[in-house]
Design an enzyme around this catalytic site. Structure first.
Site, short mmCIF file in Angstrom:
data_model
loop_
_atom_site.label_atom_id
_atom_site.label_comp_id
_atom_site.label_asym_id
_atom_site.label_seq_id
_atom_site.Cartn_x
_atom_site.Cartn_y
_atom_site.Cartn_z
CB CYS A 137 -7.11 1.95 -1.24
SG CYS A 137 -5.88 3.02 -0.43
CE LYS A 191 -6.39 -0.18 2.04
NZ LYS A 191 -5.84 1.16 1.84
CG HIS A 234 -10.23 0.07 1.05
ND1 HIS A 234 -9.53 0.94 1.10
CD2 HIS A 234 -11.58 0.61 1.46
CE1 HIS A 234 -10.17 2.16 1.49
NE2 HIS A 234 -11.25 1.98 1.54
NE ARG A 239 -5.99 -1.86 -1.46
CZ ARG A 239 -5.09 -2.28 -0.97
NH1 ARG A 239 -5.06 -3.51 -0.59
NH2 ARG A 239 -4.12 -1.65 -0.53
CG HIS A 281 -2.18 3.50 3.86
ND1 HIS A 281 -2.77 4.28 5.09
CD2 HIS A 281 -3.00 3.79 2.90
CE1 HIS A 281 -4.05 4.95 4.70
NE2 HIS A 281 -3.94 4.53 3.29
CE LYS A 334 -3.67 6.93 -1.17
NZ LYS A 334 -3.71 6.64 0.09
CG ASP A 349 -2.37 0.48 -3.18
OD1 ASP A 349 -1.31 0.90 -2.96
OD2 ASP A 349 -3.24 0.86 -2.24
CG ASN A 350 -2.29 4.05 -4.07
OD1 ASN A 350 -3.23 3.31 -3.84
ND2 ASN A 350 -1.32 4.61 -3.29
CB SER A 391 -7.26 2.69 4.51
OG SER A 391 -7.23 2.66 3.42
CG ASP A 435 -2.16 0.80 0.96
OD1 ASP A 435 -2.14 1.54 0.30
OD2 ASP A 435 -2.83 0.69 1.93
CG ASP A 436 -0.35 4.78 0.45
OD1 ASP A 436 -1.39 4.59 -0.56
OD2 ASP A 436 -0.73 5.50 1.18
#
Length: 898
Positions: free
Chosen positions: A447, A500, A502, A451, A620, A704, A673-674, A525, A405-406
């Site tokens: 997010c 995660k 989401h 996904r 994240h 992001k 994811d980003n 998150s 994540d992130d």
């Protein structure tokens, strides 16, 4: 606006006829041709090719000029309509006066018109006669007293054309950039024709966008009043610049007016290029091609093959500019034709041209031989299409997908070796022993959309997930969507997810209802709920149960930031039950590691292939790296080493997964994811060289939520020793959406055929080092400027186009103004990876790229709009949907916890 509706029965009669002899002509069309023509019987439906006629005001053509509609039979039986013959079957075009200042460009423009007419009136030769000056026509002219614009008398021009008409001509049309008038009492006229003589003259002067402005360059000075015969007034006379809009309008007018030469009257059945128009706005509303009724009229006159005509029109819209005798060539400005191109492609799809060719082959060859040829051709196509000579594993491999994540592209040491940070030794080792991707992208820049696309292989506009789900979301990833774990589960895989989710946690939207046999993780998150020992964040959030005055002061001091969640504890879910609430961020990594190792061990003991999806939120906020003796629970949020410590903990977890897996039968695919959440300042990662400088110079983030490279170019590594060549790098343009088709391909699973996919099978890239990825990749808005899900950036080869920028918060609070770009910003990433200096819009490089990008974008939007499998997510929220272990206790705290 008024919509003119006709019943399906009325339209069918207009198309086919109730007369037996005329109806028999219709039966001679092939099944595919009839299928296309009968698309017009149900106009206005969401997937319809054809639309009903609309009247927008009393000044439109139909209210001003009442006419009896002309059906096919009345056209066909009209004894006065012009009929083609072998001796009179050529369309001639005559230019009158100047057509722009640049001679080569003028010639090319006229040639484009000629070629378009030859495609539109397929099968007929179209030729243009040598250009003539106004003086050579000998026509009368005047200066319009109101507009002070030169005008030519149409009657004189028609006589000139009649005398100049070749014997073999079916018709001759004069075109000019000078305004026209039919008689002194009229203000102007666009066109005048004598249909029975097959002559007409059109003016394109008023197609200039600036024609009606006070600053129009074609206006003469009022004191200048030339006499009749003083043709020198036309020397150096202003003519409109040759633009894409001018070309589009010119093609429409030529097709419409020459259509009248065949005896086709104004169409009142369906939206059609043969509709009458009283003004330019109405003319621009007309489509570029014919409705089925008018198409049949033209087809019976010319005898052409409908599919071949569509093919010729598409070729005209797609072909590259051809060199002329002049040193300079001009790209054909066909950007406004992109909607027509998509429409023509749909027509071709409906007619199933390939199927008709197969039937013709079957008629010529013996059934056995033809069948063998077709089977061989199909086999050869499937083998050679993308995965040529790809040999897949003999048994079903295990798959481990690790989604960070992130994480920033520059966070992996292997991507930034010059910095020698040594934060990711395990990931670096996997890259050295496997495959590193240098041009891999998350499907979205936040997010939930990212996904959803990874698990479905489809863009957010297609799978319905365009932005993040909330704590109280009722819905989630639409239940109509087919997920990767569902497909692998049906193929015998044990499927498990850790981390995660989401994508919806309420009712049927949870992971164990979407294809996973086991789940352990956070439903959204890790900043969407309070914890007893908060992690590092900006602003720093308070622990669960903090007093109201503390919360109020926090919110007041951090009013520029998103508020912290304080009412509900962050839950840890196991399968479909809450295991802890609030969870402990500081022990979560160990819980995840133990669960992952157990899942892999148990699957191996059962002899069952497994799919393990690890969605890790280490990067994240709130960050919760292992506490050192010097920090304890009183850690300082300003600690600049926090992010690096979290990155190292993530890397150690990945290393333990790698060690526990059996390398010979397990593919590990690590990606993000980003990009990094830049507004979190010291708690955000690095975009590496992908700075998005055009944006950062104007304020705002380029990471992001944005469509800049830093928002979606993510670090990616594939590891499978003995199968994937070691120490290799791929520059193929790939996306997280490609994981879906690639894993299914490696598992020998065919995805459902009832839906359209956007991901591609990258097996040949993984196993054989091919560098071919997406020709075009689209980046949707994920929370910055514009509407959620809109395709705001397009990557095509080394070029990247932006239609919208701005409105994403950077470290320090600036967000940059939302800007719509028309024409789009285009960057050459090969020479400008920082996205700092866009191409000059006046260069041929820009113009060609902009046209192609616009076409691809419109093509995808059309494809999604007509996709019957497209879904829509439910984004409603309700307090009853909030995960809560015990509603009667503060922050929903589970009773077993103190």
């Amino acid at each position: 606006m008024k919509v003119i509706h006709h019943s399906a029965e009325t339209l069918k009669t207009a198309l086919v006829s109730n007369s037996k002899d005329v109806a028999e002509l219709y039966s001679q069309y092939t099944k595919e041709e009839r299928r296309l023509l009968e698309e017009g019987l149900h106009p206005g439906q969401p997937s319809s090719l054809f639309q009903p006629v609309t009247v927008h005001s009393d000044s439109d053509w139909i209210p001003c000029h009442p006419e009896d509609p002309q059906d096919f039979e009345s056209f066909y039986r009209n004894p006065q309509r012009n009929v083609l013959s072998a001796s009179c079957g050529t369309i001639y075009i005559q230019t009158i006066g100047a057509f722009g200042e640049a001679g080569p460009q003028t010639e090319q423009y006229v040639e484009w018109l000629r070629e378009y007419c030859q495609a539109f009136f397929y099968g007929l030769p179209v030729r243009w006669l040598p250009a003539v000056t106004v003086e050579q026509t000998g026509c009368s002219f005047r200066i319009n007293h109101g507009s002070q614009i030169l005008q030519l008398l149409t009657g004189d021009l028609l006589e000139f054309l009649w005398n100049r008409k070749p014997k073999e001509a079916f018709c001759i049309v004069g075109i000019t950039m000078i305004d026209l008038y039919p008689k002194d009492s009229w203000n102007f006229v666009f066109v005048q024709a004598s249909l029975n003589r097959g002559i007409g003259v059109f003016s394109f002067a008023r197609y200039d966008d600036s024609f009606y402005s006070k600053s129009y360059a074609g206006r003469l000075k009022k004191q200048h009043q030339p006499k009749q015969g003083e043709y020198s007034v036309f020397d150096g006379q202003y003519t409109p610049p040759i633009t894409s809009t001018l070309l589009l309008r010119s093609c429409k007018t030529m097709a419409h007016e020459i259509g009248h030469m065949f005896g086709i009257r104004h169409c009142q059945w369906l939206s059609c290029v043969m509709q009458g128009s009283n003004h330019l706005e109405e003319s621009d509303r007309r489509p570029l091609d014919l409705c089925p009724i008018c198409l049949r009229k033209l087809q019976v006159s010319g005898g052409f093959n409908i599919a071949e005509r569509y093919k010729a029109l598409l070729q005209w819209m797609e072909e590259e500019p051809r060199p002329t005798q002049a040193e300079t060539t001009f790209p054909k400005p066909t950007e406004p034709f992109r909607t027509a191109k998509l429409w023509l492609q749909r027509c071709q799809d409906i007619m199933q041209v390939s199927e008709r060719l197969c039937h013709k082959m079957l008629e010529r060859f013996t059934p056995l031989l033809a069948c063998g040829m077709l089977l061989f051709g199909l086999f050869f196509h499937l083998v050679s299409e993308r995965a040529a000579q790809v040999q897949k594993p003999d048994k079903k491999p295990n798959f481990i997908i690790i989604l960070a994540d992130d994480i920033g592209w520059g966070d992996l040491d292997v991507n930034m070796p010059q910095q020698r940070a040594n934060n990711t030794p395990n990931l670096d080792l996997m890259a050295q022993q496997g495959l590193r991707f240098s041009d891999f992208h998350s499907p979205a820049s936040t997010c939930s959309p990212s996904r959803a696309s990874i698990l479905t292989g489809r863009y957010g506009l297609r799978n319905g997930v365009t932005h993040n789900f909330a704590v109280g979301s009722v819905g989630g990833l639409p239940l109509s969507e087919v997920t990767l774990p569902q497909q692998l589960q049906q193929a015998g895989y044990y499927t498990a997810m850790i981390g995660k989710w989401h994508l919806g946690h309420n009712g049927p939207y949870g992971p164990t209802k979407r294809g996973f046999d086991y789940y352990l993780g956070v439903p959204y998150s890790n900043d969407m709920g309070c914890t007893d020992i908060p992690g590092y964040d900006l602003p720093q959030c308070l622990a669960c149960g903090s007093s109201e005055p503390q919360i109020f002061r926090l919110r007041r001091s951090a009013h520029k930031h998103r508020s912290c969640y304080s009412k509900v504890g962050l839950p840890l879910i196991e399968n479909s039950s809450i295991a802890e609430q609030p969870l402990n961020l500081w022990t979560l990594t160990q819980q995840y590691q133990s669960a992952a190792l157990r899942i892999m061990h148990d699957a191996r003991e059962r002899g069952q292939p497994y799919f393990l999806y690890l969605a890790l939120a280490h990067m994240h906020v709130p960050l919760a790296p292992p506490l050192t003796p010097t920090t304890g629970a009183t850690h300082s949020p300003s600690d600049s080493q926090v992010y690096a410590a979290s990155l190292r903990e993530l890397d150690r977890l990945v290393g333990s997964i790698r060690t526990a897996s059996r390398t010979e039968d397990t593919l590990i695919w690590f990606t993000g994811d980003n990009g990094p959440w830049e507004q979190k300042c010291q708690y955000a990662g690095s975009t590496g060289p992908f700075k998005g400088k055009w944006q950062t110079k104007r304020g705002g983030s380029s990471a992001k939520t944005t469509t800049w490279e830093g928002g979606h170019r993510v670090p990616t590594v594939a590891y499978w020793p003995g199968v994937i060549p070691a120490n290799s790098t791929s520059s193929a343009l790939l996306s997280g959406m490609d994981i879906f088709p690639t894993l299914l391909s490696l598992a020998g699973v065919t995805p459902p055929s009832d839906r359209r996919y956007d991901g591609i099978d990258a097996t040949s890239v993984l196993l054989h080092g091919e560098q071919t990825g997406h020709k075009v990749l689209f980046h949707p808005n994920s929370g910055a400027a514009g509407r959620f899900g809109d395709l705001e950036a397009v990557r095509a080869g080394k070029y990247k186009a932006f239609y919208m920028t701005g409105a994403a918060e950077a470290c320090g609070g600036g967000s940059g103004a939302q800007e719509l770009h028309d024409p789009p910003l285009i960057f050459d990433l090969e020479h400008d990876e920082t996205e700092e200096t866009p191409l000059n819009v006046w260069t041929p490089e820009y113009q060609v790229t902009a046209e192609r990008v616009a076409l691809w974008r419109e093509r995808l939007l059309w494809d999604i709009a007509t996709d019957q499998s497209a879904s829509a997510a439910d984004y409603t929220t309700d307090s009853s949907a909030v995960p809560c272990c015990e509603p009667t206790r503060p922050v929903c705290r589970c009773p077993s916890l103190p």
